[in-house]
Design a protein around this motif. Structure first.
Motif, PDB file in Angstrom:
ATOM      1  N   ALA A 171      -1.744   4.740  -7.734  1.00 24.02           N
ATOM      2  CA  ALA A 171      -3.025   5.415  -7.533  1.00 24.02           C
ATOM      3  C   ALA A 171      -2.904   6.916  -7.793  1.00 24.02           C
ATOM      4  O   ALA A 171      -3.734   7.500  -8.510  1.00 24.02           O
ATOM      5  N   LEU A 184      -9.279   3.148  -3.767  1.00 24.13           N
ATOM      6  CA  LEU A 184      -8.464   2.158  -3.074  1.00 24.13           C
ATOM      7  C   LEU A 184      -9.370   1.107  -2.469  1.00 24.13           C
ATOM      8  O   LEU A 184     -10.298   1.429  -1.726  1.00 24.13           O
ATOM      9  N   THR A 207     -11.465   5.654  -0.486  1.00 25.33           N
ATOM     10  CA  THR A 207     -11.170   4.333   0.056  1.00 25.33           C
ATOM     11  C   THR A 207     -12.484   3.583   0.243  1.00 25.33           C
ATOM     12  O   THR A 207     -13.458   4.139   0.748  1.00 25.33           O
ATOM     13  N   LEU A 236       0.810  -1.203   0.000  1.00 27.06           N
ATOM     14  CA  LEU A 236       0.000   0.000   0.000  1.00 27.06           C
ATOM     15  C   LEU A 236       0.847   1.257   0.000  1.00 27.06           C
ATOM     16  O   LEU A 236       0.602   2.186  -0.777  1.00 27.06           O
ATOM     17  N   ALA A 271      -5.585  -4.081  -0.041  1.00 26.00           N
ATOM     18  CA  ALA A 271      -4.346  -3.295  -0.025  1.00 26.00           C
ATOM     19  C   ALA A 271      -3.566  -3.658   1.229  1.00 26.00           C
ATOM     20  O   ALA A 271      -3.951  -3.297   2.338  1.00 26.00           O
TER      21      ALA A 271
END
Length: 178
Positions: free
Chosen positions: A111, A123, A150, A103, A128
């Motif tokens: 990302a 995400l 997220t 991550l 991750a």
């Protein structure tokens, strides 16, 4: 705005990368539930799963491995792969969901680079895996600063079902997730 599954891709970076943090085995164990939902994303909603970098189909379930297309390029720079760029353009993909190892390294950079290139990037926190768990919140905060949301595979699967505006499909996904 809801993510349209027809414009979405799930990208895993280095799902078989080894290290002292546990590598592929730890990733597969920790992310088991989320990984198990990925074939459903493909089978019911048509969302393709793509892997970059270190990838060993044997480290994943047979169903997940069968649902995954592997690009040979380096995970740190999937955006520089002309085949990946063509794949996204040909399919009119605008939303990329990232997960993988690690991550705070490859996932973070890919990302942010995707957001810089104009993609809506999200995400998948349950896919991750951080090398240092203490860094997780710092990375999530940094991604949020770049407009990267997220979420989890479960949340995304339901979101995709609702976005398709198909009541039977939404009920089927609800049943699957319960």
């Amino acid at each position: 705005m809801l993510a349209d599954p027809r414009q979405s891709r799930v990208v895993l970076l280095n799902p078989a990368r080894g290290s002292v943090a546990g590598g592929a085995e730890a990733f597969a164990i920790r992310c088991f539930e989320a990984l198990a939902l990925l074939p459903t994303c493909r089978d019911l909603l048509g969302v393709q799963l793509i892997a970059f970098g270190d990838y060993r189909p044997s480290s994943l379930s047979a169903e997940v491995a069968a649902a995954t297309e592997h690009f040979q390029s380096e995970a740190l720079s999937p955006w520089r792969d002309p085949a990946f760029a063509a794949h996204l353009a040909d399919a009119h993909v605008g939303i990329v969901f990232f997960g993988g190892l690690y991550l705070e390294e490859d996932v973070l950079i890919a990302a942010i680079e995707g957001a810089t290139r104009g993609y809506e990037v999200r995400l998948l926190s349950d896919l991750a895996f951080a090398r240092r768990e203490a860094d997780r919140q710092l990375v999530v905060n940094r991604l949020a600063h770049h407009g990267i949301l997220t979420t989890t595979v479960r949340q995304t699967l339901f979101e995709w079902a609702v976005a398709r505006d198909d009541r039977a499909l939404t009920l089927r996904i609800q049943q699957l997730l319960s």
